[in-house]
Design a protein around this motif. Sequence first.
Motif, mmCIF file in Angstrom:
data_model
loop_
_atom_site.group_PDB
_atom_site.id
_atom_site.type_symbol
_atom_site.label_atom_id
_atom_site.label_comp_id
_atom_site.label_asym_id
_atom_site.label_seq_id
_atom_site.Cartn_x
_atom_site.Cartn_y
_atom_site.Cartn_z
ATOM 1 N N ASP A 337 40.344 -50.132 -20.405
ATOM 2 C CA ASP A 337 40.545 -49.431 -18.935
ATOM 3 C C ASP A 337 39.467 -49.830 -18.039
ATOM 4 O OD1 ASP A 337 42.747 -47.665 -19.834
ATOM 5 O OD2 ASP A 337 41.459 -46.777 -21.202
ATOM 6 N N TRP A 338 39.919 -49.999 -16.964
ATOM 7 C CA TRP A 338 38.851 -50.236 -15.862
ATOM 8 C C TRP A 338 39.288 -49.459 -14.487
ATOM 9 C CZ3 TRP A 338 39.504 -51.829 -10.674
ATOM 10 C CH2 TRP A 338 38.146 -51.970 -9.850
ATOM 11 N N ARG A 339 38.079 -48.658 -14.257
ATOM 12 C CA ARG A 339 38.258 -47.808 -13.096
ATOM 13 C C ARG A 339 37.313 -47.674 -12.011
ATOM 14 N NH1 ARG A 339 37.951 -43.665 -15.665
ATOM 15 N NH2 ARG A 339 36.063 -42.553 -15.028
ATOM 16 N N ARG A 340 37.560 -47.858 -10.663
ATOM 17 C CA ARG A 340 36.703 -47.719 -9.653
ATOM 18 C C ARG A 340 36.899 -46.633 -8.870
ATOM 19 N NH1 ARG A 340 32.816 -50.776 -7.401
ATOM 20 N NH2 ARG A 340 32.525 -50.425 -5.005
ATOM 21 N N ASN A 352 27.220 -33.842 7.255
ATOM 22 C CA ASN A 352 26.028 -34.701 6.575
ATOM 23 C C ASN A 352 26.896 -35.702 5.907
ATOM 24 O OD1 ASN A 352 23.799 -33.087 6.959
ATOM 25 N ND2 ASN A 352 25.005 -31.451 5.885
ATOM 26 N N ALA A 353 26.607 -36.859 5.964
ATOM 27 C CA ALA A 353 27.154 -38.169 5.291
ATOM 28 C C ALA A 353 26.760 -38.167 3.709
ATOM 29 C CB ALA A 353 26.772 -39.437 5.920
ATOM 30 N N TYR A 354 27.721 -38.710 2.900
ATOM 31 C CA TYR A 354 27.433 -38.758 1.498
ATOM 32 C C TYR A 354 26.521 -40.041 1.440
ATOM 33 C CZ TYR A 354 30.763 -35.366 -0.227
ATOM 34 O OH TYR A 354 31.503 -34.125 -0.507
ATOM 35 N N PRO A 355 25.743 -39.853 0.482
ATOM 36 C CA PRO A 355 24.691 -41.169 0.201
ATOM 37 C C PRO A 355 25.690 -42.423 -0.122
ATOM 38 C CG PRO A 355 24.437 -39.780 -1.319
ATOM 39 C CD PRO A 355 25.363 -38.861 -0.739
ATOM 40 N N GLU A 356 24.838 -43.817 -0.088
ATOM 41 C CA GLU A 356 25.672 -45.096 -0.414
ATOM 42 C C GLU A 356 26.101 -45.141 -1.664
ATOM 43 O OE1 GLU A 356 24.597 -49.776 0.130
ATOM 44 O OE2 GLU A 356 23.207 -48.214 0.690
ATOM 45 N N ALA A 357 25.589 -44.070 -2.670
ATOM 46 C CA ALA A 357 25.824 -44.633 -3.994
ATOM 47 C C ALA A 357 27.230 -43.932 -4.352
ATOM 48 C CB ALA A 357 24.987 -43.539 -4.998
ATOM 49 N N THR A 358 27.820 -43.274 -3.344
ATOM 50 C CA THR A 358 29.227 -42.586 -3.497
ATOM 51 C C THR A 358 30.228 -43.687 -3.005
ATOM 52 O OG1 THR A 358 29.169 -41.535 -1.559
ATOM 53 C CG2 THR A 358 28.659 -40.360 -3.102
ATOM 54 N N ASP A 362 31.991 -47.927 -10.933
ATOM 55 C CA ASP A 362 32.944 -48.616 -11.795
ATOM 56 C C ASP A 362 32.758 -48.298 -13.316
ATOM 57 O OD1 ASP A 362 33.645 -50.222 -9.607
ATOM 58 O OD2 ASP A 362 32.698 -52.033 -10.594
ATOM 59 N N ASN A 363 33.776 -47.852 -13.934
ATOM 60 C CA ASN A 363 33.714 -47.538 -15.231
ATOM 61 C C ASN A 363 34.633 -48.576 -16.118
ATOM 62 O OD1 ASN A 363 32.968 -45.054 -17.267
ATOM 63 N ND2 ASN A 363 35.014 -45.780 -17.823
ATOM 64 N N GLU A 390 26.774 -45.636 -13.284
ATOM 65 C CA GLU A 390 25.866 -44.725 -12.847
ATOM 66 C C GLU A 390 25.127 -44.008 -14.185
ATOM 67 O OE1 GLU A 390 27.264 -42.027 -8.999
ATOM 68 O OE2 GLU A 390 28.157 -41.700 -10.844
ATOM 69 N N TYR A 391 25.835 -43.687 -15.200
ATOM 70 C CA TYR A 391 25.022 -43.173 -16.098
ATOM 71 C C TYR A 391 25.128 -44.002 -17.448
ATOM 72 C CZ TYR A 391 29.841 -41.665 -16.799
ATOM 73 O OH TYR A 391 31.237 -41.538 -17.170
ATOM 74 N N GLY A 392 25.438 -45.069 -17.318
ATOM 75 C CA GLY A 392 25.361 -45.873 -18.535
ATOM 76 C C GLY A 392 26.447 -45.912 -19.706
ATOM 77 N N ARG A 393 26.175 -46.335 -20.985
ATOM 78 C CA ARG A 393 27.240 -46.256 -21.758
ATOM 79 C C ARG A 393 27.418 -44.929 -22.707
ATOM 80 N NH1 ARG A 393 30.190 -50.214 -24.045
ATOM 81 N NH2 ARG A 393 28.791 -51.637 -22.769
ATOM 82 N N HIS A 394 28.430 -44.499 -22.892
ATOM 83 C CA HIS A 394 28.825 -43.509 -23.719
ATOM 84 C C HIS A 394 29.849 -43.750 -24.796
ATOM 85 C CE1 HIS A 394 27.323 -39.119 -23.280
ATOM 86 N NE2 HIS A 394 28.497 -39.038 -24.271
#
Length: 622
Positions: A337-340, A352-358, A362-363, A390-394
């Motif tokens: 599965d690939w998800r963006r 207030n604008a959301y930061p660029e990280a949002t 990808d997962n 964002e949070y690496g491998r799980h």
Amino acid sequence: MKNTLLVAGLLPVAAMAASSSDTSPQQIVVTATRFAEPEASILAPVNIVTRQEIDRLQAKSVTDVVRTLPGVETISYGGKGQSSSTAVRGGTSSQTLVLIDGVRFNSVTSGGADLNALPLNQVERIEYVRGARASIYGADAIGGVINIITRPDAGTNAHKFSAGVGSRDEREASWSSSVQVSDVGQLKAAAGYQDEEGYNVHPVAGINDGDTHGYTGYNALLDYQHQLNEQWGLFAGGRWFRNKAQYDNSYDNAWGSQHQRSETWSDNQSYQLGGRYHQNNYQSELQGNFGRENIYNYPDGQSRSESQNQTFIRQYNVSWLHDLNLNDAWRLGAGVDWRREKLDDDSISDGNAYPEATHGRDNTGVYSLLQYQLQAWQAELSGRSDDNEEYGRHNTWQTGAGWRFLNDYRLSVRYGTGFRAPSFNDLYYPDPYMPGNPDLQPEESRNREVMLDGITGLLTWRVTGYRNDIDQMIQWAPNSSGLWRPENVGQARIDGLELEGEFDTGWLAHRLSVEFKDPEDRASGKQLQRIARRSAKWVAQGDWMQYSGSLSWIYQGERYDDASNSVTLGGYSLWDLALAYKPGADWKLNGKIANLLDKEYETAQGYPAAGRGFYVSVDYSL
């Protein structure tokens, strides 16, 4: 008739689990492994709600249907169109994965899924699998998976128009048509409209007296399946719904008072394209999906374009799944599965604008599944690895085994791990005083289950005991600077016992469930917020000559509205009655009384549920 679930000695006071009298013991399920298989071959507890059952319930929303399922608690902030959340086995709404036709529906901002937003007229059936399924689906499948299926079975020819009115000035109309196109195609089209004046969903005495909070919704769906030959098939579909609902931000407390009637406007679109291949013992499916949702929240009287809260969500999904029957005993599954997920640059919260990280994450997830079934024995082993930028491998895994020690009796055990990914609001909420926390890690869970199921006389039953440990729970807490923000500080242990059963008495099919839970916050020793220790459900449905209908009962025990257990939400019993009469082959007259005894109750403090409601409608079918 299908009878499914509960112990021979279960008391008559017990209540329902979900499946209907029109299903059979060999009902086919796709949610458990992502490929079709008989329900009897699945080790996890499975419940199915058919379209016929939904019609007998005369449900007004997807939430109305799902709340009759065992292990489910729903929390609503008012009536139709108001936001709601669904908790399975004592978890949060973000720990339950909701799918539509196999595609993730959970919000990338809140983490949960608002079932009140979904149009019920598009739904063909609902499949519900309890327990950890992260090794198959990835993030958020801790308590279970709810798959809402809109695609009809091949060969379906049905056309239906429905119109009705009801309490609180409700008006609704819907149309759906499924038709077989020559011998190789299946087409479905549907559309619907709902409007309701509503009631005061958040009354604040002396501040918003006389206010009402209504709802208007529109929806449409188009789906086509085409069988190219015996091996190859294609499918494509588009789904759209738009909702507008009023809500209330009024308050009167020690810091002052405010009257603010607000409105939310949301537009949701989803497009799907895919193909299937089947040859001998091998089958494969490749599909892609694009979804977009635009949400505006603004005070009443303000235009949508002036809103200081605008969220523009975009999701892209691609999956490639494989299934191979190695021989009569062994079955192998695998997939990627690939998800963006992303928020458009124009998304803002309180200006207030959301930061660029949002603006995009990808997962990629890869899983495999091995199943064994021969004579009295069943076993399965699955594992999955998700790589998130964002949070690496799980990594997650699950194993289980079943032993049919008598022809109609089975003992099974399961163990599985799961995780819940932090949402964009958890990580990046752009509030200077209550900000998100970009250092959050996923919540992690360990789920253990033992189940005994069987058939004794006319009763099909199931007993399930489970323990779910959840670590690194994301909860609001002050940081070193004194700012409140989400932190990985919580631990929970939820022990539960589920008793389920189904049996027939004449033309009535009864479905029952009773649940006992010990939902504990292990850090404080308190009961988890808004989770009851006891619940029970009963649904009786049937068809007799020209009549059909249902009577349902839902009991929820006492809960607490806050983590400190200082605010009590009383228990409640809720009855619904629905009856229908067919004066001719094509016409049906429907009548429903919701909240039959006019019970006053709340699932969240300050947000009373709707009182007794009366609804009538007429169906014309071909």
